[in-house]
Design an enzyme around this catalytic site. Structure first.
Site, PDB file in Angstrom:
ATOM      1  N   LYS A  65     -15.443  61.292  -4.783  1.00 16.82           N
ATOM      2  CA  LYS A  65     -14.705  60.125  -4.282  1.00 16.82           C
ATOM      3  C   LYS A  65     -14.188  59.226  -5.386  1.00 16.82           C
ATOM      4  O   LYS A  65     -13.392  58.319  -5.149  1.00 16.82           O
ATOM      5  CB  LYS A  65     -15.621  59.253  -3.411  1.00 16.82           C
ATOM      6  CG  LYS A  65     -16.133  59.919  -2.201  1.00 16.82           C
ATOM      7  CD  LYS A  65     -17.161  59.026  -1.535  1.00 16.82           C
ATOM      8  CE  LYS A  65     -18.099  59.819  -0.669  1.00 16.82           C
ATOM      9  NZ  LYS A  65     -19.036  60.680  -1.369  1.00 16.82           N
ATOM     10  N   LEU A 106     -15.755  66.175   8.482  1.00 14.63           N
ATOM     11  CA  LEU A 106     -15.062  65.673   9.684  1.00 14.63           C
ATOM     12  C   LEU A 106     -13.586  65.405   9.394  1.00 14.63           C
ATOM     13  O   LEU A 106     -13.234  64.925   8.318  1.00 14.63           O
ATOM     14  CB  LEU A 106     -15.707  64.363  10.156  1.00 14.63           C
ATOM     15  CG  LEU A 106     -17.144  64.433  10.663  1.00 14.63           C
ATOM     16  CD1 LEU A 106     -17.614  63.028  11.042  1.00 14.63           C
ATOM     17  CD2 LEU A 106     -17.224  65.357  11.875  1.00 14.63           C
ATOM     18  N   GLU A 137     -27.394  60.557  -2.227  1.00  9.73           N
ATOM     19  CA  GLU A 137     -26.931  60.804  -3.592  1.00  9.73           C
ATOM     20  C   GLU A 137     -28.199  60.912  -4.452  1.00  9.73           C
ATOM     21  O   GLU A 137     -29.277  60.492  -4.021  1.00  9.73           O
ATOM     22  CB  GLU A 137     -26.099  59.597  -4.082  1.00  9.73           C
ATOM     23  CG  GLU A 137     -24.865  59.302  -3.239  1.00  9.73           C
ATOM     24  CD  GLU A 137     -23.728  60.299  -3.451  1.00  9.73           C
ATOM     25  OE1 GLU A 137     -23.537  60.726  -4.596  1.00  9.73           O
ATOM     26  OE2 GLU A 137     -23.070  60.664  -2.463  1.00  9.73           O
ATOM     27  N   ASP A 148     -21.336  53.662  -1.695  1.00  8.07           N
ATOM     28  CA  ASP A 148     -20.722  54.903  -1.255  1.00  8.07           C
ATOM     29  C   ASP A 148     -19.874  54.659   0.005  1.00  8.07           C
ATOM     30  O   ASP A 148     -18.749  55.138   0.119  1.00  8.07           O
ATOM     31  CB  ASP A 148     -21.838  55.921  -0.980  1.00  8.07           C
ATOM     32  CG  ASP A 148     -21.277  57.299  -0.742  1.00  8.07           C
ATOM     33  OD1 ASP A 148     -20.596  57.800  -1.652  1.00  8.07           O
ATOM     34  OD2 ASP A 148     -21.493  57.847   0.354  1.00  8.07           O
ATOM     35  N   LYS A 172     -15.646  54.856   0.676  1.00  8.80           N
ATOM     36  CA  LYS A 172     -14.966  55.554   1.773  1.00  8.80           C
ATOM     37  C   LYS A 172     -14.015  54.606   2.504  1.00  8.80           C
ATOM     38  O   LYS A 172     -12.892  54.979   2.843  1.00  8.80           O
ATOM     39  CB  LYS A 172     -15.995  56.121   2.752  1.00  8.80           C
ATOM     40  CG  LYS A 172     -16.851  57.215   2.136  1.00  8.80           C
ATOM     41  CD  LYS A 172     -17.964  57.636   3.073  1.00  8.80           C
ATOM     42  CE  LYS A 172     -18.898  58.618   2.381  1.00  8.80           C
ATOM     43  NZ  LYS A 172     -20.118  58.845   3.131  1.00  8.80           N
TER      44      LYS A 172
END
Ligand code: ADP
Ligand code: ASP
Ligand code: MG
Length: 817
Positions: A580, A614, A668, A679, A683
């Protein structure tokens, strides 16, 4: 009457000559009247050329002559019965002596005219035919060798002589008349001028000799026996997936061979074409394979093109000038100048403004061509009507060929898309007005990549090969490779995709295998690799290999790897990543990556950045692309935190639940990356950016779950200790939720470009109440989905689903669709 021509590899070894004998025997059994034409043993014409050139420099090497002699003597000794060997060896020896005298003469004079060179190279065919005729005489009977210099009459263009057809045909007819019941074994390639001097018909010219015999005798067929299964869709040495063609028209064969398909020499088609004599290309090593038939009509196939060929060692010469080009007579002067000096122009393009003409010429001739043009137009250059002549070297040409091209829309689109996707810069384009071919000039280093990419694009029944370079073989990386192993047959059978793992790296080692690293044994192979991991070199190697349809897969969580994405895009390589960091560092770098990927027309896919496997990023993209407006996004995107709160029940302490989550691979390496909300924040940031908002990490309001002591702990084990000490804090939240009959949820909201992430207690009415395990949920409230939002829900963490998401991105790369 049939003419059978055997190429260098067919007469090159004991086994191949045995094959030739079998082929001839079969023809004889069927009572076919045949004439054989043979080339020099493969490599011998090159060797003779080398010897003559070196001799003229005073560097003649006796070893080369020994080698030449040895090659022929060995065949005689193996294939000819002992009693009969001496006369043949003597004849060969006489030729060797003559050759040696010639080479010594050249060495003394230090001068090599084209005439002498032709004479020297003629020994290749003269020797091969001598021994082939002897073997056939022994095995089949009645065979004699014929020196074609006495029958094929040409002008004085040594090295590339032009044939006087009428007299040649007459001579051939007389020859055949004279030897009616003999099996003639004729030298290919060589001919003679009117003064009886040896000339040659150009490299590869034995095919042409066969066609001349075919035309002279109105043969029913000319067969070209070589070392491949006929004319193929591309040179099989360069394109592994090339396949044989059943038939071609003379024009198609001509175009393919003109642009490099060496399997047949272009002038061969002309005599055959005039009399409509079919040419059949067959494989000496697989005589039963039907090969390729070259005939008058082009048979339609399932594809718009018949094949692709290529030439290396090309240079471009640009003649520019607003004062002259386009004026009457200019092009005529230019072209006849080059023609007079026998400089072959491979391709011409002229800009529509008519201010420049670009010519593609063989590299060997470019200096001469430049000089000639500069001399011819010296006054015009002085007067600045013409600009100084420019030359570009290190180029190659690829050409797609097929008579059906003109009836098919989108052929050039397909060609240029395949080239563009693979970052191949096109320097010049030419399309014959006949529309039988489109040829493009590209950098020489890209020729092989271009051939393979274009072959994949046009012959789409073949499996497309995706070349994968994978970095990171931890939890997700190794699962991903296992999934590839399991799915490879399915992909090959159902999706026509072949995935080849070419490069692999972990943080310690890296390895490359152009033929593909085994999916089942990659671990050992990587352990055994002697190359230390180095991202810079990994990318460099990826570039050097220059393979088509490449994808770089980042299966790491490292901040280092994304620093290379831009460079990777610049090499026209797509990136698939579960990492990411690239998209969630500064907005500027996010934007730069997106723009670079767009600029180079390749894919940057990162579905697993949000919600693992997803479909979230893709749903958001589809909604926006279809004109919907996103009003609000609410989400639980930390599978880890979901898991932890869903299991924080009963007697277990909060720290115990976190540990359990870590052991199951849901967190993680440092669980604080999840619990701190970072995290999750990343996102949400990616979602907001993909939704068009220019947001930075600092703009996100995070209500952190962890008390300060836990956040500040120095190591992961210190963190667990601090977490135990803070258990009361978590117990209090749990009690409150239980007493209000609510559940604890960590929810992110994006509305009007603002992102908040906070811990909330939600009741049974809330759509996020019933979330179980480590599931993620995301709800999009949009103009279209206003009353009831569009909800995506499911497992949002874990190596299996994440790796599956990476896998899905890989097969979604548009170059393979
Ligand atoms: P010979 O010695 O029999 O004349 P060549 O070496 O001249 O054989 O030609 C055969 C070679 O041509 C093949 O081995 C192959 O590598 C090369 N080639 C190039 N393009 C093609 C093509 N489109 N189809 C088949 N062969 C090709
Ligand atoms: N021996 C010649 C060459 O190598 C002619 C041929 O092979 O057709 O070019
Ligand atoms: Mg050949």
């Amino acid at each position: 009457m049939k003419i059978l021509k055997f190429g260098g590899s067919s007469v090159g070894t004991v086994d191949s000559i045995r094959s030739v004998v079998e082929i001839v025997k079969k023809e004889k059994q069927q009572n076919h009247q045949i004439i054989l034409v043979a080339s020099a043993i493969s490599g011998m014409t090159n060797l003779l050329t080398k010897m003559s050139e070196e001799a003229s420099l005073g560097k003649f090497n006796e070893k080369d002559l020994e080698n030449f002699q040895h090659t022929h003597f060995e065949i005689v000794k193996t294939l000819i019965e002992i009693a009969d060997q001496n006369p043949t060896l003597t004849k060969l020896k006489l030729l060797m002596n003559e050759l040696e005298d010639l080479l010594q003469g050249v060495e003394i004079l230090k001068e090599l005219s084209l005439q002498t060179k032709d004479l020297i190279v003629s020994f290749g065919e003269r020797c091969s035919v001598l021994l082939l005729a002897k073997v056939l005489d022994q095995e089949v009977g009645n065979a004699i060798s014929v020196n074609a210099s006495d029958y094929i009459l040409t002008d004085n263009h040594f090295g590339h002589a032009n044939v006087y057809e009428e007299i040649t045909y007459h001579n051939i007819q007389q020859l055949v008349q004279l030897h009616q019941n003999k099996l003639l074994v004729v030298t290919g390639f060589i001919a003679g001028n009117t003064e009886g001097r040896v000339t040659t018909l150009g490299r590869g010219g034995s095919d042409y000799t066969a066609a001349l015999f075919g035309a002279a005798l109105n043969a029913e067929e000319v067969e070209i026996w070589t070392d491949v299964n006929g004319m193929m869709t591309a040179d099989p040495r360069l394109v592994k997936k090339a396949f044989s063609l059943d038939s071609l028209s003379y024009t198609e064969a001509m175009e393919l061979s003109y642009f490099g398909a060496k399997v047949i020499y272009p002038p061969t088609m002309s005599p055959a074409f005039k009399l409509k004599i079919p040419i059949v290309i067959k494989n000496t090593f697989q005589p039963d394979f039907k090969g390729t038939r070259i005939q008058f009509h082009s048979e339609p196939t399932a594809y718009p093109i018949k094949g692709i060929s290529s030439i290396n060692n090309v240079a471009l010469i640009n003649v520019k000038g607003s004062g002259l080009i386009g004026k009457l007579g200019f092009s005529g002067r230019l072209f006849s100048l080059l023609a007079q000096h026998q400089i072959n122009i491979i391709l011409i393009t002229q800009s529509s403004s008519e201010h420049s003409i670009t010519l593609a010429i063989h590299l060997d001739e470019i200096e001469k061509a430049k000089k000639l043009i500069e001399e011819e137009f010296v006054l015009e250059i002085k007067a600045k009507w013409l600009e100084p002549i420019e030359v570009e070297e290190n180029l190659g040409i690829i050409a797609i060929v097929g008579e059906n091209m003109k009836q098919t829309i989108g052929v050039s689109g397909k060609l240029f898309y395949a080239l563009g996707r693979n970052g191949i810069n096109v320097r010049a384009i030419a399309q014959g007005s006949s529309e039988y071919n489109i040829s493009v000039v590209i950098n020489e280093k890209d020729v092989s990549k271009a051939l393979n990419a274009v072959h994949d694009a046009f012959f789409n029944h073949l499996k497309k090969t995706i070349h994968v370079f994978n970095v990171g073989v931890g939890n997700i990386g190794s699962t991903f490779l296992n999934q590839l192993e399991k799915q490879k047959d399915f992909l090959a059978n159902n999706n026509d995709i072949e995935i080849k793992l070419i490069g692999l790296s972990n943080s310690k080692k890296m390895m490359f295998n152009e033929n593909g690293i085994s999916f089942s044994d990659w671990k050992n192979a990587l352990d055994d690799s002697k190359i230390d991991a180095n991202l810079d070199q990994f990318i460099e190697q990826m570039k050097q290999l220059n393979l088509p349809n490449c994808v770089f897969v980042d299966n790491t969580a490292s901040a280092e790897v994304p620093k290379y994405y831009k460079r990777i895009f610049e090499h026209n390589i797509s990136v698939v990543t579960c990492n990411k960091i690239a998209n969630s560092s500064s907005y500027e770098s996010y934007k730069e990556l997106k723009n670079t990927a767009r600029k180079y027309g390749i894919d940057f896919l990162y579905e697993t950045n949000v919600g693992a496997g997803l479909p979230i990023i893709s749903v958001l993209k589809d909604l926006r692309m279809s004109g919907d407006e996103i009003l609000k996004v609410e989400a639980i995107l930390s599978g880890t935190i979901s898991y932890i709160f869903n299991h924080f029940k009963g007697e277990k302490t909060f720290a115990e639940v976190v540990k359990e989550a870590q052991e199951l691979g849901y967190t993680e390496p440092d669980p604080r990356d999840d619990l701190s909300g970072i995290d999750f924040m990343r996102k949400m940031l990616i979602l907001a950016r993909d939704n068009g908002y220019q947001v930075e990490a600092e703009d996100v309001i995070i209500d952190t779950i962890l008390p300060k002591s836990c956040l500040e702990a120095k190591s992961v084990s210190d963190f667990y200790q601090a977490l135990e000490l803070e258990n009361d804090f978590f117990e209090k939240i749990k009690k409150q939720a239980e007493s209000e009959q609510k559940v604890i949820r960590y929810i992110g909201v994006l509305e009007n470009g603002k992102i908040t992430i906070s811990l909330e207690l939600v009741d049974a009415q809330h759509p996020f109440y019933s979330l179980s395990g480590s599931d993620n949920i995301i709800s999009f409230t949009t103009e279209r989905y206003k009353e009831r939002p569009l909800v995506v829900k499911g497992p949002g963490a874990g190596a299996e689903v994440t790796a599956a998401g990476v896998f899905a991105d890989l097969v979604n790369i548009s170059s393979i669709r």
